[in-house]
Write a protein that holds these residues in place. Structure first.
Motif, PDB file in Angstrom:
ATOM      1  N   HIS A  46       0.820  -1.214   0.000  1.00  9.19           N
ATOM      2  CA  HIS A  46       0.000   0.000   0.000  1.00  9.19           C
ATOM      3  C   HIS A  46       0.857   1.268   0.000  1.00  9.19           C
ATOM      4  N   LEU A  47       2.038   1.227   0.612  1.00 12.67           N
ATOM      5  CA  LEU A  47       2.916   2.401   0.576  1.00 12.67           C
ATOM      6  C   LEU A  47       3.518   2.615  -0.807  1.00 12.67           C
ATOM      7  N   HIS A  81       0.796   4.032  -2.936  1.00 17.94           N
ATOM      8  CA  HIS A  81       0.586   5.430  -2.552  1.00 17.94           C
ATOM      9  C   HIS A  81       1.639   6.319  -3.213  1.00 17.94           C
ATOM     10  N   ALA A 108      -4.402  13.866   0.366  1.00 18.25           N
ATOM     11  CA  ALA A 108      -4.579  12.870   1.437  1.00 18.25           C
ATOM     12  C   ALA A 108      -5.445  11.698   0.995  1.00 18.25           C
ATOM     13  N   ALA A 133      -3.670   8.364   0.053  1.00 18.40           N
ATOM     14  CA  ALA A 133      -3.309   7.413   1.116  1.00 18.40           C
ATOM     15  C   ALA A 133      -4.492   6.528   1.465  1.00 18.40           C
ATOM     16  N   ARG A 134      -5.682   7.108   1.493  1.00 17.29           N
ATOM     17  CA  ARG A 134      -6.870   6.314   1.807  1.00 17.29           C
ATOM     18  C   ARG A 134      -7.131   5.290   0.706  1.00 17.29           C
ATOM     19  N   SER A 156      -4.514   2.477   1.006  1.00 19.06           N
ATOM     20  CA  SER A 156      -4.763   1.595   2.144  1.00 19.06           C
ATOM     21  C   SER A 156      -5.955   0.679   1.885  1.00 19.06           C
ATOM     22  N   THR A 215      -5.052   0.956  -6.651  1.00 15.67           N
ATOM     23  CA  THR A 215      -4.301   2.205  -6.622  1.00 15.67           C
ATOM     24  C   THR A 215      -3.101   2.123  -7.565  1.00 15.67           C
TER      25      THR A 215
END
Length: 79
Positions: free
Chosen positions: A27-28, A31, A51, A54-55, A58, A64
């Motif tokens: 997930h990082l 992102h 922001a 990031a949601r 995650s 993503t």
């Protein structure tokens, strides 16, 4: 990196991304990839304005990553 126009410069360089791929959770990485592509669209956007990335990362890292790849292709003119 000093003088870099992006607040996330370390992810811009392929060698840094390769090292990070072995160290960071999916997930990082998703992102970071999405932030890089969004930077092309919204240059100068603040971290608070992004922001939502990031949601998204995650909640669904694979989607993503797919979105980041789509944006990269669209930005470069590839289909």
């Amino acid at each position: 990196m000093p003088g870099s126009p992006t607040p996330w410069p370390r992810y811009r360089y392929p060698a840094a991304r390769e090292v990070a791929a072995d160290l960071l959770p999916t997930h990082l990485l998703a992102h970071a990839a999405l932030l890089i592509e969004l930077e092309h669209i919204a240059l100068g956007a603040g971290v608070g304005q992004l922001a939502f990335a990031a949601r998204l990362a995650s909640a669904d890292p694979e989607a993503t990553g797919d979105l980041a790849a789509f944006l990269a292709r669209a930005w470069s003119g590839q289909s």
